[in-house]
Design a protein around this motif. Sequence first.
Motif, PDB file in Angstrom:
ATOM      1  N   MET A 129      -2.226  -0.913   0.955  1.00 56.63           N
ATOM      2  CA  MET A 129      -2.669  -0.588   2.303  1.00 56.63           C
ATOM      3  C   MET A 129      -2.710  -1.835   3.161  1.00 56.63           C
ATOM      4  O   MET A 129      -2.401  -1.803   4.339  1.00 56.63           O
ATOM      5  CB  MET A 129      -4.047   0.055   2.264  1.00 56.63           C
ATOM      6  CG  MET A 129      -4.066   1.456   1.691  1.00 56.63           C
ATOM      7  SD  MET A 129      -5.672   2.224   1.881  1.00 56.63           S
ATOM      8  CE  MET A 129      -5.735   2.487   3.639  1.00 56.63           C
ATOM      9  N   TYR A 185      -1.441   4.976   2.746  1.00 55.90           N
ATOM     10  CA  TYR A 185      -0.739   5.579   3.876  1.00 55.90           C
ATOM     11  C   TYR A 185       0.754   5.677   3.599  1.00 55.90           C
ATOM     12  O   TYR A 185       1.319   4.898   2.837  1.00 55.90           O
ATOM     13  CB  TYR A 185      -0.982   4.751   5.136  1.00 55.90           C
ATOM     14  CG  TYR A 185      -0.124   3.503   5.221  1.00 55.90           C
ATOM     15  CD1 TYR A 185       0.993   3.468   6.054  1.00 55.90           C
ATOM     16  CD2 TYR A 185      -0.420   2.369   4.470  1.00 55.90           C
ATOM     17  CE1 TYR A 185       1.796   2.350   6.134  1.00 55.90           C
ATOM     18  CE2 TYR A 185       0.377   1.247   4.537  1.00 55.90           C
ATOM     19  CZ  TYR A 185       1.489   1.237   5.375  1.00 55.90           C
ATOM     20  OH  TYR A 185       2.286   0.114   5.435  1.00 55.90           O
ATOM     21  N   PHE A 186       1.399   6.640   4.249  1.00 56.45           N
ATOM     22  CA  PHE A 186       2.844   6.797   4.123  1.00 56.45           C
ATOM     23  C   PHE A 186       3.524   5.849   5.106  1.00 56.45           C
ATOM     24  O   PHE A 186       3.293   5.927   6.316  1.00 56.45           O
ATOM     25  CB  PHE A 186       3.252   8.237   4.426  1.00 56.45           C
ATOM     26  CG  PHE A 186       4.739   8.462   4.396  1.00 56.45           C
ATOM     27  CD1 PHE A 186       5.439   8.395   3.205  1.00 56.45           C
ATOM     28  CD2 PHE A 186       5.440   8.723   5.569  1.00 56.45           C
ATOM     29  CE1 PHE A 186       6.802   8.601   3.168  1.00 56.45           C
ATOM     30  CE2 PHE A 186       6.810   8.929   5.542  1.00 56.45           C
ATOM     31  CZ  PHE A 186       7.499   8.860   4.341  1.00 56.45           C
ATOM     32  N   GLN A 197       7.153  14.200   2.805  1.00 57.30           N
ATOM     33  CA  GLN A 197       7.326  13.293   3.940  1.00 57.30           C
ATOM     34  C   GLN A 197       8.684  12.595   3.893  1.00 57.30           C
ATOM     35  O   GLN A 197       9.311  12.362   4.933  1.00 57.30           O
ATOM     36  CB  GLN A 197       6.184  12.268   3.958  1.00 57.30           C
ATOM     37  CG  GLN A 197       4.840  12.892   4.319  1.00 57.30           C
ATOM     38  CD  GLN A 197       3.666  12.073   3.812  1.00 57.30           C
ATOM     39  OE1 GLN A 197       3.497  11.918   2.601  1.00 57.30           O
ATOM     40  NE2 GLN A 197       2.862  11.555   4.714  1.00 57.30           N
ATOM     41  N   TRP A 238       4.666  11.801  -1.905  1.00 55.46           N
ATOM     42  CA  TRP A 238       5.355  11.546  -0.643  1.00 55.46           C
ATOM     43  C   TRP A 238       6.640  12.364  -0.492  1.00 55.46           C
ATOM     44  O   TRP A 238       7.336  12.234   0.513  1.00 55.46           O
ATOM     45  CB  TRP A 238       5.722  10.062  -0.535  1.00 55.46           C
ATOM     46  CG  TRP A 238       4.569   9.161  -0.222  1.00 55.46           C
ATOM     47  CD1 TRP A 238       3.307   9.524   0.134  1.00 55.46           C
ATOM     48  CD2 TRP A 238       4.587   7.724  -0.237  1.00 55.46           C
ATOM     49  NE1 TRP A 238       2.532   8.408   0.329  1.00 55.46           N
ATOM     50  CE2 TRP A 238       3.284   7.293   0.111  1.00 55.46           C
ATOM     51  CE3 TRP A 238       5.558   6.775  -0.522  1.00 55.46           C
ATOM     52  CZ2 TRP A 238       2.954   5.950   0.194  1.00 55.46           C
ATOM     53  CZ3 TRP A 238       5.233   5.431  -0.441  1.00 55.46           C
ATOM     54  CH2 TRP A 238       3.935   5.021  -0.088  1.00 55.46           C
ATOM     55  N   ASN A 262      -5.588   7.182  -1.286  1.00 55.15           N
ATOM     56  CA  ASN A 262      -5.077   7.571   0.023  1.00 55.15           C
ATOM     57  C   ASN A 262      -4.254   6.456   0.657  1.00 55.15           C
ATOM     58  O   ASN A 262      -4.521   6.031   1.778  1.00 55.15           O
ATOM     59  CB  ASN A 262      -6.244   7.951   0.944  1.00 55.15           C
ATOM     60  CG  ASN A 262      -6.949   9.196   0.445  1.00 55.15           C
ATOM     61  OD1 ASN A 262      -6.309  10.117  -0.028  1.00 55.15           O
ATOM     62  ND2 ASN A 262      -8.264   9.215   0.534  1.00 55.15           N
TER      63      ASN A 262
END
Length: 206
Positions: free
Chosen positions: A86, A29-30, A177, A174, A27
């Motif tokens: 991250m 983050y974008f 996004q 992604w 997970n």
Amino acid sequence: MRAGTLKWFSPMLVASLLALAACVTINVYFPAAEAQQAAQEFVGKVIGDDGKPAEAPKPEQPQKQSPSAAVQPGFNLMSLLISDAMAEGVDITIRTPAIQAIQDRMATRFQSSLKAHFDSGALGFGNDGLVVVRDATKIGLKDRVSVNQLVADDNRDRKAVYREIAVANNHPEWEKQIRDTFASQWVAQAHAGWWYQSGDGAWKQK
């Protein structure tokens, strides 16, 4: 009894921590700010604007923990499980040969052909990051077939570049996004008088 309990507990604890680490690593983050800066640069070249976006300040590098951090008060075992991506952020690259080739094609096509039809109001930016024939009556009959083909070619390149950017940055998940970020940038850098589609599908003019 205690020894037996420890033998059972330790593997369970290790397994739980590994599973948790896997979840944390997946997970990632974008990086919205980095993606927006990359999209701004890409779109500016395609549209033909010479102004370069201001360079965003680089985040400070986190200080490395001392070897004794594990025994210091406040040490968080989770910090060992969080991926570098991250902790330090992710830079979005658009400088691969494949991405650059698509960008060059799009820039040539836009500036030599599509821009005039955006100026006339025939074309507009869709809310999905693609080009839309908004008003075909503003295109001469003899040019409609060629303009439709140009739009199809451009949309093929757009879909390809959104996918390629996500893959080039090792996060194919992604793609949606990336596309949404670019969709916003096409509108943000649209010239006065150009048309674009809002989130609900309505057409608006800049």
